[in-house]
Design a protein around this motif. Structure first.
Motif, PDB file in Angstrom:
ATOM      1  N   GLU A  24       0.935  -1.009  -0.225  1.00 34.59           N
ATOM      2  CA  GLU A  24      -0.093  -0.159  -0.116  1.00 34.59           C
ATOM      3  C   GLU A  24       0.813   1.318   0.010  1.00 34.59           C
ATOM      4  N   HIS A  25       1.910   1.117   0.854  1.00 36.34           N
ATOM      5  CA  HIS A  25       3.030   2.161   0.784  1.00 36.34           C
ATOM      6  C   HIS A  25       2.985   2.473  -0.740  1.00 36.34           C
ATOM      7  N   GLU A  64       2.478   2.273  -3.737  1.00 40.03           N
ATOM      8  CA  GLU A  64       1.212   1.572  -4.490  1.00 40.03           C
ATOM      9  C   GLU A  64       1.164   3.882  -3.973  1.00 40.03           C
ATOM     10  N   LYS A  65       1.460   3.938  -2.477  1.00 42.54           N
ATOM     11  CA  LYS A  65       1.511   5.224  -2.659  1.00 42.54           C
ATOM     12  C   LYS A  65       2.253   6.900  -3.194  1.00 42.54           C
ATOM     13  N   ALA A 106       1.336   6.563  -7.041  1.00 43.24           N
ATOM     14  CA  ALA A 106       0.088   6.974  -7.320  1.00 43.24           C
ATOM     15  C   ALA A 106       0.464   7.611  -8.430  1.00 43.24           C
ATOM     16  N   LYS A 120       8.775  -0.351  -8.789  1.00 42.16           N
ATOM     17  CA  LYS A 120       7.900  -0.350  -7.080  1.00 42.16           C
ATOM     18  C   LYS A 120       8.581  -1.448  -6.797  1.00 42.16           C
TER      19      LYS A 120
END
Length: 69
Positions: free
Chosen positions: A6-7, A9-10, A13, A25
């Protein structure tokens, strides 16, 4: 999705999902997961040796857990 995913991906973004961005990534996520695994494997004795004696009091680290200090 785990918190590290999640981190990452943020962080990305605002970027178009090109092949290079996906590879970056994946590499960053892999490095973060490896660091977490490394840090999770460090025991209190290793921390004592890394940080030095001034960071711990005698009662904080017992390398012989069966022997009371």
């Amino acid at each position: 999705m785990n918190p590290l995913q999640e981190h990452v991906e943020k962080l990305f973004a605002g970027y178009n999902p090109t092949r290079q961005v996906r590879e970056l990534k994946d590499e960053i996520l892999s490095n973060l997961e490896a660091k977490v695994a490394e840090l999770a494997s460090i025991d209190s004795v290793s921390v004592f040796l890394i940080l030095g004696k001034s960071s711990f009091r005698k009662k904080d680290v017992n390398i012989f857990p069966k022997i009371p200090m």
